[in-house]
Design a protein around this motif. Structure first.
Motif, PDB file in Angstrom:
ATOM      1  N   LEU A  57       0.864  -1.189  -0.152  1.00  0.00           N
ATOM      2  CA  LEU A  57      -0.031  -0.126  -0.155  1.00  0.00           C
ATOM      3  C   LEU A  57       0.791   1.288   0.006  1.00  0.00           C
ATOM      4  N   ARG A  58       0.746   2.055  -1.096  1.00  0.00           N
ATOM      5  CA  ARG A  58       1.384   3.403  -1.122  1.00  0.00           C
ATOM      6  C   ARG A  58       0.956   4.241  -0.222  1.00  0.00           C
ATOM      7  N   ILE A  59       1.402   5.139   0.694  1.00  0.00           N
ATOM      8  CA  ILE A  59       0.842   6.010   1.429  1.00  0.00           C
ATOM      9  C   ILE A  59       1.248   7.248   1.077  1.00  0.00           C
ATOM     10  N   GLU A  60       0.385   8.192   1.092  1.00  0.00           N
ATOM     11  CA  GLU A  60       0.800   9.665   0.488  1.00  0.00           C
ATOM     12  C   GLU A  60      -0.035  10.627   1.119  1.00  0.00           C
ATOM     13  N   PRO A  71      -3.539   0.737  -2.967  1.00  0.00           N
ATOM     14  CA  PRO A  71      -3.313  -0.740  -2.905  1.00  0.00           C
ATOM     15  C   PRO A  71      -2.853  -1.303  -4.253  1.00  0.00           C
ATOM     16  N   ASP A  72      -1.842  -2.010  -4.464  1.00  0.00           N
ATOM     17  CA  ASP A  72      -1.234  -2.625  -5.741  1.00  0.00           C
ATOM     18  C   ASP A  72      -1.835  -3.781  -6.473  1.00  0.00           C
ATOM     19  N   ARG A  73      -2.877  -4.358  -5.804  1.00  0.00           N
ATOM     20  CA  ARG A  73      -3.527  -5.452  -6.315  1.00  0.00           C
ATOM     21  C   ARG A  73      -5.158  -5.501  -5.979  1.00  0.00           C
ATOM     22  N   CYS A  74      -5.459  -6.571  -6.598  1.00  0.00           N
ATOM     23  CA  CYS A  74      -6.747  -6.912  -5.993  1.00  0.00           C
ATOM     24  C   CYS A  74      -7.229  -7.160  -4.737  1.00  0.00           C
ATOM     25  N   LEU A  75      -8.396  -7.120  -4.046  1.00  0.00           N
ATOM     26  CA  LEU A  75      -8.599  -7.302  -2.857  1.00  0.00           C
ATOM     27  C   LEU A  75      -9.536  -8.653  -2.604  1.00  0.00           C
ATOM     28  N   ILE A  76      -8.771  -9.722  -1.954  1.00  0.00           N
ATOM     29  CA  ILE A  76      -9.418 -10.925  -1.791  1.00  0.00           C
ATOM     30  C   ILE A  76      -9.120 -11.344  -0.330  1.00  0.00           C
ATOM     31  N   PHE A  77      -9.735 -12.559   0.303  1.00  0.00           N
ATOM     32  CA  PHE A  77      -9.950 -12.658   1.229  1.00  0.00           C
ATOM     33  C   PHE A  77      -8.314 -12.887   2.412  1.00  0.00           C
ATOM     34  N   PRO A  78      -7.661 -13.551   1.684  1.00  0.00           N
ATOM     35  CA  PRO A  78      -6.151 -13.406   2.401  1.00  0.00           C
ATOM     36  C   PRO A  78      -5.534 -12.232   2.765  1.00  0.00           C
ATOM     37  N   GLY A 129      -5.679   5.908   9.141  1.00  0.00           N
ATOM     38  CA  GLY A 129      -6.808   6.869   9.417  1.00  0.00           C
ATOM     39  C   GLY A 129      -6.800   7.396  10.858  1.00  0.00           C
ATOM     40  N   VAL A 130      -6.652   6.538  11.905  1.00  0.00           N
ATOM     41  CA  VAL A 130      -6.516   7.242  13.115  1.00  0.00           C
ATOM     42  C   VAL A 130      -5.387   8.089  13.362  1.00  0.00           C
ATOM     43  N   LYS A 131      -4.275   7.770  12.852  1.00  0.00           N
ATOM     44  CA  LYS A 131      -3.177   8.479  13.134  1.00  0.00           C
ATOM     45  C   LYS A 131      -3.063   9.819  12.470  1.00  0.00           C
ATOM     46  N   SER A 132      -3.699  10.043  11.444  1.00  0.00           N
ATOM     47  CA  SER A 132      -3.618  11.223  10.784  1.00  0.00           C
ATOM     48  C   SER A 132      -4.997  12.312  10.721  1.00  0.00           C
ATOM     49  N   THR A 133      -6.050  11.394  11.091  1.00  0.00           N
ATOM     50  CA  THR A 133      -7.326  12.233  11.151  1.00  0.00           C
ATOM     51  C   THR A 133      -7.746  13.056   9.852  1.00  0.00           C
ATOM     52  N   LEU A 134      -6.863  13.066   8.954  1.00  0.00           N
ATOM     53  CA  LEU A 134      -7.350  13.465   7.539  1.00  0.00           C
ATOM     54  C   LEU A 134      -8.129  12.826   6.937  1.00  0.00           C
ATOM     55  N   PRO A 135      -9.232  13.529   6.039  1.00  0.00           N
ATOM     56  CA  PRO A 135      -9.956  12.715   5.114  1.00  0.00           C
ATOM     57  C   PRO A 135      -9.099  11.607   4.229  1.00  0.00           C
ATOM     58  N   VAL A 136      -9.547  10.396   4.057  1.00  0.00           N
ATOM     59  CA  VAL A 136      -8.920   9.112   3.634  1.00  0.00           C
ATOM     60  C   VAL A 136      -9.410   8.892   2.067  1.00  0.00           C
ATOM     61  N   VAL A 137      -8.408   8.796   1.103  1.00  0.00           N
ATOM     62  CA  VAL A 137      -8.857   8.470  -0.304  1.00  0.00           C
ATOM     63  C   VAL A 137      -8.155   7.250  -0.581  1.00  0.00           C
ATOM     64  N   ILE A 138      -8.935   6.303  -0.997  1.00  0.00           N
ATOM     65  CA  ILE A 138      -8.557   4.884  -1.375  1.00  0.00           C
ATOM     66  C   ILE A 138      -8.365   4.791  -2.903  1.00  0.00           C
ATOM     67  N   ASP A 139      -7.267   4.711  -3.449  1.00  0.00           N
ATOM     68  CA  ASP A 139      -7.017   4.928  -5.021  1.00  0.00           C
ATOM     69  C   ASP A 139      -7.278   3.378  -5.228  1.00  0.00           C
ATOM     70  N   CYS A 140      -8.096   3.131  -6.046  1.00  0.00           N
ATOM     71  CA  CYS A 140      -8.824   1.911  -6.343  1.00  0.00           C
ATOM     72  C   CYS A 140      -8.147   1.407  -7.956  1.00  0.00           C
ATOM     73  N   THR A 141      -7.420   2.013  -8.516  1.00  0.00           N
ATOM     74  CA  THR A 141      -7.014   1.973  -9.773  1.00  0.00           C
ATOM     75  C   THR A 141      -6.635   0.357 -10.027  1.00  0.00           C
ATOM     76  N   HIS A 142      -5.666  -0.091  -9.233  1.00  0.00           N
ATOM     77  CA  HIS A 142      -5.196  -1.390  -9.393  1.00  0.00           C
ATOM     78  C   HIS A 142      -6.121  -2.650  -8.653  1.00  0.00           C
TER      79      HIS A 142
END
Length: 634
Positions: free
Chosen positions: A518-521, A536-543, A556-569
């Motif tokens: 996960l790239r965090i910026e 995230p760099d790949r699809c989201l599956i159960f493992p 999210g808890v650490k920064s309290t800023l709005p969070v955007v999840i880039d789902c391109t990948h």
């Protein structure tokens, strides 16, 4: 976290670079706003099963399918007179190699020598009609012979049934297009397996090379027995074996020698180069003939006990009959002792065990290595090779033949001999039949040390130590499954060793699936509002979902800023992912912390919204900035 500019947000970024088809309104709360419409399928009639059967039959008997399943229909109408010479030379060259190899490989399989020859004519003939590659010579290989020995235990009945059942399995794998299964055998695992096989075969030949008694199925067991009986070494056999190996390696080098310049050779230089290549290529046959002559001379001189010979080989063609589906008990007529218990068909299948799956996979790996090595950029068809190999082995089982498939060494001989079509297999088959009918009495005098030398001189080049250095420089972790397969095959039976290597590979794959990066910026909108972008760099599956949830919640808890999840990948998701996303949306809502999904593919959004319809999906960077400003103002 960093303030690195990725194009998602800064003053210079003015639009989205998303290549997806997005809805007109770039902000939506349900996937129903973005539905990809396709052509409606016509309603199926009540006779759906009958229509499906008709469709399947019509597909099977289509001209295109027939041409694909019977490649002879493609190349035979285009056959030219100029091709005849190349095919004859190639067929004879392979025959001179495969006959001594077949005798030796039968010894590896723990069978009488004739069973190796039985595998070299009917399968070759059938491959002419259904084989897809001109460079594949069907016959026993060192790997298939060793697998047959470890699985069938030196019983010709078990070995023949193994040939039959693995042939059936190959056909079924081809029909159901399961050729992709070889993709689970990675390069490192294949290299480790092949290297271990070469050492095991080398060890198995010590009994004939040294003239001692050995026992055991694994590498360690064989070497323990070698050490225990080394004091009984037969020095004549050992010296003869050393001489034979030296001659074979010298002739192998001779085959690659060239007289004169690479281009512009005179006719004399071309002739001399051709003679050296022919002698080098036929080195196995020349060695067998010369040592058989030596064995005959020792026999008529009264010194037949000086070196051990292979002994009697039955003359003539094998009986054409179904493979044995049961085994009768073998009883000592003198003492009444039961030497071998009777076995039913299911008992025999149980004995073969996992070998029924491993053998077809390894055979496909060997065959496709030949096909791809000489494809010259043309497309290859693993499905057709599976079917062809399966049919050839089913046929071989009716003549009590060993497991057969394409061999790399013989494929190289075919290619170097100027083979033009699959018809070269016909000439190989004819020569093997001639050998069975007329030459088997001569095989009696072949020294066992000579056959052992032929195998040793071949397998020493199978040790793939050269891959270690580039693998170390490329990706060191790839050495783990390779070395795991190598040592597992040395300690365990081969069919279990290769499964251990594949299992290690699968563990690596699952670990990577369970731990996506996960790239965090920390980025900012054009108006200066800061937000957290997680990619995230790949699809989201159960493992991977528990890991992803912890990372996103922690940030999210650490920064309290709005969070955007880039789902391109993120191109796929499952129920577990939807459940975790639903929980995460609820958690963020309770903390009153904005959470947005950017560039989420509609089909993935539908999966997520099956459990929670409150997620906000955005496809345009300007809309994202506006939504962030709106949430911040609130």
């Amino acid at each position: 976290m960093s303030n690195k500019d990725t194009g998602h947000s800064n003053g210079a970024y003015t639009g989205s670079e998303v290549s997806l088809d997005i809805p007109t309104n770039t902000l939506y709360h349900t996937s129903r706003d973005c539905i990809i419409e396709g052509e409606e399928e016509p309603a199926k009639s009540s006779g759906g099963c009958l229509d499906c059967l008709r469709s399947t039959c019509s597909n099977i008997f289509r001209k295109k399918t027939l041409y694909k399943r019977f490649p002879i229909l493609v190349w035979l109408p285009q056959y030219k007179k100029d091709y005849i010479f190349g095919d004859i030379v190639a067929g004879i060259s392979v025959a001179l190699t495969v006959i001594p190899q077949a005798l030796a490989y039968a010894g590896i399989a723990g069978l009488d020598l004739q069973y190796g020859l039985y595998a070299c004519f009917l399968g070759c003939f059938i491959y002419i009609f259904i084989g897809s590659s001109k460079d594949v010579p069907i016959g026993p290989t060192a790997i298939s012979a060793l697998l047959s020995f470890q699985i069938a235990g030196g019983s010709w009945q078990m070995a023949t049934l193994l040939t039959f059942l693995t042939g059936i399995i190959e056909i079924l794998m081809g029909v159901f297009r399961l050729g992709f299964l070889i993709d689970f055998v990675s390069g490192p695992v294949g290299a480790g397996f092949t290297s271990a096989v070469s050492l095991i075969i080398f060890s198995s030949q010590m009994k004939d090379f040294l003239g001692i008694q050995t026992s055991g199925n694994t590498f360690l067991q064989v070497w323990i027995s070698i050490i225990n009986d080394i004091h009984n070494i037969s020095w004549p056999d050992f010296v003869l074996g050393l001489i034979c190996i030296t001659v074979l390696l010298s002739l192998r080098a001779l085959a690659s020698c060239s007289v004169g310049p690479k281009e512009g050779k005179s006719s004399g230089q071309q002739l001399l180069t051709g003679i050296m290549w022919t002698i080098g290529t036929a080195r196995n046959a020349l060695l067998v003939c010369s040592t058989a002559g030596l064995g005959y001379w020792l026999s008529i001189s009264g010194k037949e006990d000086l070196v051990r010979t292979v002994g009697f080989v039955p003359k003539g063609m094998p009986t054409f009959q179904p493979p044995p589906f049961h085994m009768d008990a073998v009883v000592n007529e003198t003492t009444g002792e039961i030497l071998q218990d009777a076995q039913s068909f299911w008992d025999m299948v149980s004995t073969l065990g996992s070998g029924l799956i491993v053998v077809p996979l390894i055979a496909l790996l060997e065959t496709m290595a030949v096909v791809q090595a000489f494809a010259d950029g043309k497309p290859t068809d693993a499905t057709q090779e599976l079917i062809a190999s399966g049919v050839c082995n089913v046929a071989n089982s009716f003549v009590q033949g060993l497991r057969s498939n394409g061999g790399v060494a013989r494929g190289a001989i075919l290619n170097a001999s100027g083979v033009r079509t699959q018809l070269s297999n016909l000439y190989t088959s004819v020569i093997v039949i001639i050998a069975l009918l007329y030459l088997t009495p001569c095989f009696y005098y072949i020294p066992k040390a000579a056959l052992a030398a032929i195998i040793i001189a071949a397998v020493i080049f199978m040790v793939q130590f050269r891959v270690i250095k580039p693998m170390w420089h490329s990706k060191k972790t790839d050495l783990i499954p390779g070395l795991g397969a190598f040592f597992a095959c040395l300690v365990l039976p081969l069919q279990l060793g290769i499964l251990v290597g594949i299992g290690i590979n699968v563990v690596f794959i699952l670990y990577q699936a369970a731990r996506p990066k996960l790239r965090i910026e920390t980025l900012a909108t054009t108006s200066g509002l800061r937000y957290l972008m997680l990619t995230p760099d790949r699809c989201l599956i159960f493992p991977s979902m528990e890991f992803v949830r912890k990372v996103i919640n922690k940030q999210g808890v650490k920064s309290t800023l709005p969070v955007v999840i880039d789902c391109t990948h993120i191109y796929g998701a499952d129920f577990t992912a939807a459940k975790v996303i639903s929980t995460m949306v609820t958690d963020f809502a309770l903390r009153e912390q904005p959470l947005f999904f950017y560039n989420l593919q509609p089909r993935v959004a539908q999966v997520f919204e099956g459990l929670n319809k409150d997620l906000v999906v955005i496809y345009d960077i300007n809309t994202l900035h506006a939504k962030l400003a709106e949430k911040t103002a609130l």
